[in-house]
Design a protein around this motif. Structure first.
Motif, PDB file in Angstrom:
ATOM      1  N   ILE A  90     -34.573   7.939 -17.513  1.00 53.95           N
ATOM      2  CA  ILE A  90     -34.345   8.192 -16.405  1.00 53.95           C
ATOM      3  C   ILE A  90     -35.238   7.978 -15.082  1.00 53.95           C
ATOM      4  CG2 ILE A  90     -34.542  10.644 -15.164  1.00 53.95           C
ATOM      5  CD1 ILE A  90     -33.668  11.678 -17.508  1.00 53.95           C
ATOM      6  N   LEU A  91     -34.789   7.160 -14.089  1.00 51.88           N
ATOM      7  CA  LEU A  91     -35.592   6.841 -13.291  1.00 51.88           C
ATOM      8  C   LEU A  91     -34.603   7.470 -11.993  1.00 51.88           C
ATOM      9  CD1 LEU A  91     -37.373   3.446 -12.550  1.00 51.88           C
ATOM     10  CD2 LEU A  91     -36.842   5.276 -10.358  1.00 51.88           C
ATOM     11  N   GLU A  92     -35.180   8.659 -11.109  1.00 58.06           N
ATOM     12  CA  GLU A  92     -34.802   8.720  -9.934  1.00 58.06           C
ATOM     13  C   GLU A  92     -35.846   8.469  -8.773  1.00 58.06           C
ATOM     14  OE1 GLU A  92     -32.540  12.311 -11.900  1.00 58.06           O
ATOM     15  OE2 GLU A  92     -34.429  12.824 -10.886  1.00 58.06           O
ATOM     16  N   LEU A  93     -35.219   7.865  -7.045  1.00 59.60           N
ATOM     17  CA  LEU A  93     -35.887   7.582  -5.946  1.00 59.60           C
ATOM     18  C   LEU A  93     -34.962   8.485  -4.903  1.00 59.60           C
ATOM     19  CD1 LEU A  93     -35.634   3.892  -6.391  1.00 59.60           C
ATOM     20  CD2 LEU A  93     -36.986   5.084  -7.591  1.00 59.60           C
ATOM     21  N   HIS A  94     -36.119   8.737  -4.461  1.00 64.64           N
ATOM     22  CA  HIS A  94     -36.166   9.627  -2.928  1.00 64.64           C
ATOM     23  C   HIS A  94     -35.893   9.424  -2.135  1.00 64.64           C
ATOM     24  CE1 HIS A  94     -35.869  13.605  -1.047  1.00 64.64           C
ATOM     25  NE2 HIS A  94     -36.319  13.373  -0.528  1.00 64.64           N
ATOM     26  N   PRO A  95     -35.142   9.244  -0.719  1.00 58.82           N
ATOM     27  CA  PRO A  95     -34.386   9.307  -0.406  1.00 58.82           C
ATOM     28  C   PRO A  95     -32.979   9.052  -0.765  1.00 58.82           C
ATOM     29  CG  PRO A  95     -34.909   8.788   0.911  1.00 58.82           C
ATOM     30  CD  PRO A  95     -35.774   8.449   0.507  1.00 58.82           C
ATOM     31  N   GLY A  96     -33.040   8.445  -1.840  1.00 65.29           N
ATOM     32  CA  GLY A  96     -31.791   7.187  -2.460  1.00 65.29           C
ATOM     33  C   GLY A  96     -30.942   6.744  -1.077  1.00 65.29           C
ATOM     34  N   ALA A  97     -31.947   6.282  -0.200  1.00 61.53           N
ATOM     35  CA  ALA A  97     -30.389   5.599   0.498  1.00 61.53           C
ATOM     36  C   ALA A  97     -31.764   4.157   0.747  1.00 61.53           C
ATOM     37  CB  ALA A  97     -31.149   6.177   2.308  1.00 61.53           C
ATOM     38  N   ILE A  98     -30.380   3.793   0.901  1.00 59.98           N
ATOM     39  CA  ILE A  98     -30.990   1.573   1.081  1.00 59.98           C
ATOM     40  C   ILE A  98     -31.627   0.938   2.081  1.00 59.98           C
ATOM     41  CG2 ILE A  98     -28.724   1.185   2.422  1.00 59.98           C
ATOM     42  CD1 ILE A  98     -28.963  -1.998   0.816  1.00 59.98           C
ATOM     43  N   ASN A  99     -31.547   2.120   2.860  1.00 62.73           N
ATOM     44  CA  ASN A  99     -32.295   1.361   4.542  1.00 62.73           C
ATOM     45  C   ASN A  99     -33.927   3.038   4.349  1.00 62.73           C
ATOM     46  OD1 ASN A  99     -30.828   3.583   5.015  1.00 62.73           O
ATOM     47  ND2 ASN A  99     -30.067   2.844   6.672  1.00 62.73           N
ATOM     48  N   ALA A 123     -42.826   3.392  -9.998  1.00 58.01           N
ATOM     49  CA  ALA A 123     -42.171   4.333 -10.665  1.00 58.01           C
ATOM     50  C   ALA A 123     -41.621   2.979 -11.160  1.00 58.01           C
ATOM     51  CB  ALA A 123     -41.054   5.170 -10.496  1.00 58.01           C
ATOM     52  N   ALA A 124     -41.422   2.326 -10.509  1.00 59.23           N
ATOM     53  CA  ALA A 124     -40.835   0.792 -11.400  1.00 59.23           C
ATOM     54  C   ALA A 124     -41.987   0.089 -12.478  1.00 59.23           C
ATOM     55  CB  ALA A 124     -41.272  -0.139 -10.861  1.00 59.23           C
ATOM     56  N   GLU A 125     -43.342   0.013 -11.616  1.00 56.00           N
ATOM     57  CA  GLU A 125     -44.510  -0.558 -12.319  1.00 56.00           C
ATOM     58  C   GLU A 125     -44.937   0.362 -13.546  1.00 56.00           C
ATOM     59  OE1 GLU A 125     -47.688  -1.546  -8.861  1.00 56.00           O
ATOM     60  OE2 GLU A 125     -48.961  -2.035 -10.886  1.00 56.00           O
ATOM     61  N   LEU A 126     -44.260   1.687 -13.410  1.00 58.07           N
ATOM     62  CA  LEU A 126     -45.389   2.060 -14.087  1.00 58.07           C
ATOM     63  C   LEU A 126     -44.599   1.932 -15.730  1.00 58.07           C
ATOM     64  CD1 LEU A 126     -46.774   4.509 -15.542  1.00 58.07           C
ATOM     65  CD2 LEU A 126     -45.543   5.858 -15.235  1.00 58.07           C
ATOM     66  N   ALA A 127     -42.785   1.427 -15.182  1.00 58.52           N
ATOM     67  CA  ALA A 127     -41.656   1.529 -16.519  1.00 58.52           C
ATOM     68  C   ALA A 127     -41.907   0.409 -17.062  1.00 58.52           C
ATOM     69  CB  ALA A 127     -40.328   1.517 -15.576  1.00 58.52           C
ATOM     70  N   LEU A 128     -42.064  -0.849 -16.238  1.00 53.17           N
ATOM     71  CA  LEU A 128     -42.999  -1.941 -16.910  1.00 53.17           C
ATOM     72  C   LEU A 128     -44.583  -1.752 -17.729  1.00 53.17           C
ATOM     73  CD1 LEU A 128     -41.916  -4.338 -14.251  1.00 53.17           C
ATOM     74  CD2 LEU A 128     -41.244  -4.117 -15.929  1.00 53.17           C
ATOM     75  N   ALA A 129     -44.879  -0.897 -17.453  1.00 52.55           N
ATOM     76  CA  ALA A 129     -46.576  -0.383 -18.100  1.00 52.55           C
ATOM     77  C   ALA A 129     -45.844   0.121 -19.243  1.00 52.55           C
ATOM     78  CB  ALA A 129     -47.160   0.217 -17.855  1.00 52.55           C
ATOM     79  N   VAL A 130     -44.530   0.896 -19.345  1.00 55.02           N
ATOM     80  CA  VAL A 130     -44.984   1.656 -20.850  1.00 55.02           C
ATOM     81  C   VAL A 130     -44.158   0.470 -21.543  1.00 55.02           C
ATOM     82  CG1 VAL A 130     -42.510   3.200 -21.987  1.00 55.02           C
ATOM     83  CG2 VAL A 130     -43.812   3.857 -19.822  1.00 55.02           C
TER      84      VAL A 130
END
Ligand code: GLV
Ligand code: MN
Ligand code: MN
Length: 353
Positions: free
Chosen positions: A208-217, A183-190
């Motif tokens: 909007i950029l959401e990550l699952h499960p959203g835990a640091i580890n 997703a991060a790479e796609l954001a930069l591609a946009v």
């Protein structure tokens, strides 16, 4: 509705929206609704008698915040069968269906037949929307009134990647299929594809950029990104969309993740204002001794969709530093009052045509 002397003629309508994005300002849309009501009051107080009826419209869900689709009310009024169908299964972030929300607001009818709200062409002889500029030009140039000649072409895209996830310590880098990095790479591609267009008029945003499960580890196993891209040139905007699609595919392959969704939510053409309404707005500004300039709207508005079923025009007023879609948004009482006066005079002229 204020009935005119000849109610059988197509009415003249004005209005805007009062919904807002999270952490919004207070003026986007609201000026065009309260301004419309006040413009009608001004005309009534002045003893004016409209020939065509005058109507104020308060559009629902102009912002895509609740149901994920922009200008829901005006898009539907303009006769979108696709939207009428999609809304049968649309829910908001709390899983409340569009119909339940509409019913609880007292709107949906028993059959839930949304096509019953489609406007027939010719219902309105003109639609005029008053709005803050949402850009810096009028304030910078010290001009009171912007007269919109065209509204840029907006599009939005929803993308989801799925990877394997896993433990942030135990899974070594060569073994990862990180949906978050895709997703991060796609954001930069946009950003890259927008800049490649070579035009200052092309814009793209990942809001909007959401990550699952959203835990640091935990390595993201799913990511969800929403992309907004616009241009005053529809073809150039469409090329950007295609490049974004290609990037999403390539990124998925290179990172070993699945592109589980690439959905174009809307891909709207631009809209042009009607010459006769532009002329009425210009004449009104002149009669009121207000400086004005013709300009493009880079933001979208309910007017973009009303233009599909009615001749359309928009009046812009300056806003502080061009700020919008953030709490610092502001327009002065003087600027709002100028906009209301131009709106009132324009409605008066159009109602006599
Ligand atoms: C309208 O709110 C837009 O995003 O242009
Ligand atoms: Mn807005
Ligand atoms: Mn708005």
């Amino acid at each position: 509705m204020w009935e005119g002397l000849q109610p059988e003629l197509a009415a003249v309508a004005t209005g805007s929206h009062i919904d807002a994005i999270p952490y919004s300002g207070k003026y986007d849309g609201v000026v065009g609704v309260l301004g419309a009501i006040e413009a009608i009051n001004v005309l009534k107080r002045s003893g004016f008698k409209p020939k065509r009826s005058l109507e104020v419209i308060l559009f629902t869900s102009e912002e895509p915040t609740r149901f994920g689709i922009s200008c829901l009310g005006s898009r539907l009024l303009a006769g979108s069968e696709a939207l009428a169908n999609a809304l049968k299964t649309t829910v908001d972030g709390q899983n409340i269906s569009f119909f339940d929300a509409a019913r609880s607001a007292g709107y949906a009818n028993d059959q839930d037949d949304l096509s019953s709200v489609f406007l027939k062409k010719g219902t309105y002889s003109a639609f005029v929307e008053l709005h803050i500029e949402q850009g810096p030009i009028l304030e910078e140039e010290g001009i009171s009134i912007g007269i919109v000649t065209a509204i840029a072409a907006p599009a939005s895209i929803r993308v989801e990647f799925e990877g394997n996830g896993g433990h942030a310590g135990a899974v070594l880098m060569p073994k990862r299929n990180d949906a978050g990095l895709a997703a991060a790479e796609l954001a930069l591609a946009v950003e890259r594809h927008v800049l490649e267009s070579g035009s200052i008029d092309s814009v793209g945003t990942v809001g909007i950029l959401e990550l699952h499960p959203g835990a640091i580890n935990s390595i993201p196993s799913k990511s969800h990104i929403e992309i907004d891209t616009r241009d005053i040139d529809e073809e150039r905007r469409n090329i950007i969309i295609e490049k974004i699609r290609q990037s999403a595919n390539t990124i998925a392959i290179n990172r070993g993740v699945r592109l589980s969704e690439f959905k174009i939510i809307n891909q709207d053409p631009p809209a042009l204002s009607e010459k006769s309404i532009i002329e009425a707005m210009e004449a009104s500004s002149k009669e009121l001794n207000l400086t004005h300039k013709l300009m493009i709207s880079r933001a979208y508005h309910d007017s973009l969709f009303m233009a599909r079923v009615s001749p359309m025009g928009m009046i812009f007023i300056p806003c502080y530093k061009g700020y919008s879609h953030k709490p610092e948004e502001f327009s002065s009482v003087d600027d709002i009052s100028n906009g209301v006066k131009v709106l009132a005079l324009t409605l008066a002229k159009l109602s006599l045509e």
